[in-house]
Each structure stands twice: as structure tokens, then as C-alpha cells.
Design an enzyme around this catalytic site. Sequence first.
Site, mmCIF file in Angstrom:
data_model
loop_
_atom_site.group_PDB
_atom_site.id
_atom_site.type_symbol
_atom_site.label_atom_id
_atom_site.label_comp_id
_atom_site.label_asym_id
_atom_site.label_seq_id
_atom_site.Cartn_x
_atom_site.Cartn_y
_atom_site.Cartn_z
ATOM 1 N N LEU A 155 0.924 -1.460 -0.219
ATOM 2 C CA LEU A 155 0.125 0.149 -0.095
ATOM 3 C C LEU A 155 0.905 1.009 0.000
ATOM 4 O O LEU A 155 1.928 1.263 0.478
ATOM 5 C CB LEU A 155 -1.048 0.020 1.081
ATOM 6 C CG LEU A 155 -1.919 -1.130 1.560
ATOM 7 C CD1 LEU A 155 -2.493 -0.906 2.818
ATOM 8 C CD2 LEU A 155 -2.719 -1.097 0.205
ATOM 9 N N ASP A 156 0.566 2.521 -0.519
ATOM 10 C CA ASP A 156 1.174 3.470 -0.604
ATOM 11 C C ASP A 156 1.430 4.065 1.105
ATOM 12 O O ASP A 156 0.561 3.682 1.638
ATOM 13 C CB ASP A 156 0.379 4.885 -1.246
ATOM 14 C CG ASP A 156 0.232 4.459 -2.778
ATOM 15 O OD1 ASP A 156 0.905 3.572 -3.208
ATOM 16 O OD2 ASP A 156 -0.757 5.047 -3.333
ATOM 17 N N VAL A 157 2.549 4.863 1.128
ATOM 18 C CA VAL A 157 2.646 5.335 2.499
ATOM 19 C C VAL A 157 1.467 6.050 2.901
ATOM 20 O O VAL A 157 1.067 6.133 4.118
ATOM 21 C CB VAL A 157 3.986 6.277 2.419
ATOM 22 C CG1 VAL A 157 4.055 6.798 3.596
ATOM 23 C CG2 VAL A 157 5.273 5.392 2.179
ATOM 24 N N THR A 161 -1.661 5.640 2.165
ATOM 25 C CA THR A 161 -3.172 4.793 1.958
ATOM 26 C C THR A 161 -3.190 3.886 3.304
ATOM 27 O O THR A 161 -1.949 3.376 3.609
ATOM 28 C CB THR A 161 -3.025 4.174 0.958
ATOM 29 O OG1 THR A 161 -2.970 4.964 -0.299
ATOM 30 C CG2 THR A 161 -4.348 3.444 0.557
#
Length: 308
Positions: free
Chosen positions: A139-141, A143
Amino acid sequence: MSDTRLLPVPDGLDGLRLDVALARLFGFSRTTAAELIDDGHVSVDGAPSPRSHRVHGGSWLEVNLPAGPSGPAAPPQPVDGLTVLYDDDDVVVVDKPVGVAAHPSPGWTGPTVVQGLAAMGYRIATSGAAERQGIVHRLDVGTTGVMAVAKSEHAYSELKRAFKARTVDKRYSALVQGHPDPTRGTIDAPIDRHPGSDYKFAVVADGRPSVTHYATEEAFRAATLLDVHLETGRTHQIRVHMAAIRHPCVGDLTYGADPVLAKRLGLTRQWLHARELAFAHPATGAQLRVVSPYPADLQHALDLLRAE
């Protein structure tokens, strides 16, 4: 002395030149990366490639490293807010808080899921590059939400295969600006590196196939809460696709969101949450579904919209 490393290209480096990707992956200079490539110490999917070769996520790099440069270490590090939603002998599913990366990488000095689990005493699979062991998806930082990590080697292989075969059900909640029309639809648009910015992605004609399904859950005066189902899993996929149809995630200033609305709702990042993850358990085959509640900042933004 030398050290031969065999590792996959992370999706986050997809589309970069080989010398740039190598420098970022191992944390040394681009000049050093170019010298290694020019001296024949680097191959992509088993074949020598020039420094200008564009790498793709999932391709395999074989790098013969001289003594000295190495991948980033991952010592245990407690992570505030990292909670375990499910755990057994094969898999641990966590609720990833905002500001936490999936695993260590060059240039990232903040907390990571891998280090947080190590600090909590979890043993995870040793498959994969040293700094990404056990990681089957990311997951994105910025998100939050559900993220699975493999604990056994068998689970690592099975989950990697499931993600590649698209049999994992990934569902997100996204608060987007305005009101998408139609209220339910599919965005089928290829994604690749943004032609003018290394840290962004964009819909481009020759990008990788990317499919996002969405449906309206709740409409507000200035925004819409969407249920999003990912068919593919490209880096920044939801953020890019929503921006492409002119309905960026609220708070996502990187992809054109309105800073005034973000400030009014108290958001300092994109309103995007990995709400559910469902997959066949790698040991039993039974369907496992794990759900994460909205974190405080996202819930607060919804409460403000509902009060208008």
C-alpha cells in the site's frame, strides 16, 4: 569479494531506466550503477541490458555486487498504530496506519510494516529480497488499511501467485471530488510512469493494462464516497484513474485535488482506504476476508461532510 543478488523489480520502479532503478534499489550513485551495467554485472530476466533499458515491475534483476554496496537493512522498529487484524501460522494481516511504508527502500527513513512486525516478534517468510521478505503486496505510504504478509514460505508462493492471477478480492473506499457520472462504472486505462515526473504515474497509451471498478456509496455536496474494486494492482492506480476522470481523491494534492477542500476537511493526505482483502487461505483453501474500519482522520472528514 562479490555478492550476487537476484531480486524482482518493485512496481514502484516500473518504467525507470535500468541505471536509475538500480541506484534507487541498492542506494548507491547512478554513476556506480552505470559502471556495474557497463561492466556486464547486471542482467534483466537473464539477459544483459544497456543502462537506458526501461525496467518493468516483476522483471528479475541479477546483480553481481562488488564488496560494499548492499540493500537496505531492516532492523526491528516499533510502529505506532500498526495493529494485527488476523494471524495464524501462514499469514498475518495488518491494519497499516498512514505514514508507514510496506518495507524499507532507498531514500525512505520512516517506519515500515516489515520492521514493525519484527518488533512485535512476528516471524515472516524469508522469500523475496532481504528488505521485503514476506511482502506479497503493498500500500502507498499515504494509504491506510488491510495488508497481508506471508509468514510461511508456502504462503508466500501461494499468495504471490494469487495476486498475479488476480484471484484476490481487493476493495477500497475512496472519497473523490464531485460526482462521477455514471455513478457506477469501470475505468480501463493503461498506467505507467508520468512522462514529466519520476514520482508520479499517469494514464499513457503504452502503459500497463489497468482496470478499476467503482460504485457510488454515498453522495455529498462536494464529494462522493466510492466503493472501489481493483482488478489490477498498479502503483497509485486508484489515485491515477480517479484523477484521469477529473474526480481525484479528496486531499490528493499530488494528483490535482483541491487544497481548499482538503484543508476544510482536515486532510493532510488522500482519502483512500484499503477496506477489505479476501483470498483463499494458502494452507486450507478456505476463503479469508479481513475488514479494516476507517481511521480517525478519514472518519472525521466524512462526519464533516455529513453535517453540511
